[in-house]
Every structure is written in C-alpha cells, then in structure tokens.
Scaffold this active site. Structure first.
Site, PDB file in Angstrom:
ATOM      1  N   HIS A  45     -43.463  54.109   8.179  1.00 34.86           N
ATOM      2  CA  HIS A  45     -43.427  55.083   8.853  1.00 34.86           C
ATOM      3  C   HIS A  45     -42.987  56.136   7.810  1.00 34.86           C
ATOM      4  O   HIS A  45     -43.592  57.351   7.704  1.00 34.86           O
ATOM      5  CB  HIS A  45     -42.342  55.399   9.968  1.00 34.86           C
ATOM      6  N   LYS A  86     -38.136  49.527  21.492  1.00 35.55           N
ATOM      7  CA  LYS A  86     -37.427  49.060  22.955  1.00 35.55           C
ATOM      8  C   LYS A  86     -36.297  50.512  22.239  1.00 35.55           C
ATOM      9  O   LYS A  86     -35.935  50.906  21.433  1.00 35.55           O
ATOM     10  CB  LYS A  86     -36.253  47.504  23.093  1.00 35.55           C
TER      11      LYS A  86
END
Length: 182
Positions: A36, A101
């Site tokens: 990222h 999550k």
C-alpha cells in the site's frame, strides 16, 4: 446471500448494505501495508499503478506457502487498520472494495462514503477454508516484499460480510448498539 462479480460497478456498490452476506467471484488483488505504501507513493509521484485499480477489490491477506498441488496456502485476512493511512488515497484513485478484518478509521469510513466504496470482512481464523475458494494466484508487482508482494488471485464464491457501506452503515457499530445495556 448476494453474489457479485469483480470488478465492482457503482451500481453493485450502491446495492450493498452493512450486514449483507456476499459471495465474490472474479479477480481480487492482495496487498498489505508495505505494498500500500508503494502504491500511494507511486500515485503521489504521478506514476501508474501496476494494475488498473478502478473498480477493484483489495484483500488484506498474507498468504502462507502453498502445499504441493495447491494454488495457495492459508489465505486468511489481516488487520485492516494497518492500511488505513493509505486507503483514502487508493479510494480516490478508484478502488471500490476492501476485504480484511477489524475496525476502520473515521477517515477511511468517510472516504468510503465520499468515493462510493465498500469494506468487507472475511472470517478471521478461516485461512485454510478461504484458500479453497482461490482458483489462481500470481505475483503482480513488488516481488521483493515476499509475502507482502502485490498479488492477483482469482476466487469463486469467496464468502464475506459487508461491514461499512457507502451510506455510512457500520455493522460493528450496529452490533454494539444492539447488545448495549441501558
């Protein structure tokens, strides 16, 4: 149970609501925080990403090595909050979905609403089961990052739950309200 295919259209994203159970089929991209960071740095330099991010879903997952005869090893989700510093910029570039999550930051939830995206949760601890839904896996970029390399995976009926929708729905907050004692 809703069935969707990737890449995601604005129409599909508009139909998803917090709490929806979804089966995804198609291509997902796999990236964690190191990938990222590189993607956002590339965008900030005006460079292209190693894939067309528009309409795509990124799965926050660190795969384990595949056993003989398998496409991939265990493929469970990792904690999404680690990607939060980079997510608004990727949503601005056209990312439509994320799978992971855990909770998302307020900045990410606002960006989900602003750019019309969705955050899904995959079952934590179910990496061995999740891997059976993956039909193909290959490294796309950043191979030097090892398990954090940017990957493409092809999935069939990959089970997820909508946590944050583009309307501000938040399944985690709804769950807390439902069970809060007065």
């Amino acid at each position: 149970m809703k069935r969707i295919k990737t890449p995601l259209s604005d129409e599909v994203v508009r139909e998803l609501r917090a709490g929806d159970q979804v089966l995804i089929s198609g291509v997902l991209y796999v990236a964690r925080d190191a990938a990222h960071k590189r993607m956002v740095e590339a965008l900030e330099r005006g460079e292209s990403l190693p894939f067309d991010i528009r309409g795509q879903i990124i799965y926050y997952m660190g795969p384990s090595p595949a056993k003989p005869g398998q496409v991939i090893g265990a493929a469970g989700p990792t904690t999404s909050g680690r990607m939060d510093p980079y997510t608004p910029r990727l949503l601005e570039a056209g990312l439509k979905g994320m799978i992971g999550k855990g909770l998302r930051s307020e900045a990410v939830k606002e960006a989900i609403k602003k750019y019309g995206a969705v955050y899904f949760a995959a079952l934590g601890g179910g990496g061995a089961i999740a891997s059976k839904r993956i039909k193909r896996a290959e490294i796309v970029a950043y191979e030097d990052l090892g398990p954090e390399a940017l990957r493409l995976i092809e999935v069939e009926d990959f089970p997820v739950t909508v946590i944050n929708d583009m309307y501000g729905g938040d399944l985690y907050e709804e769950g807390k309200r439902k069970y809060r004692r007065l």
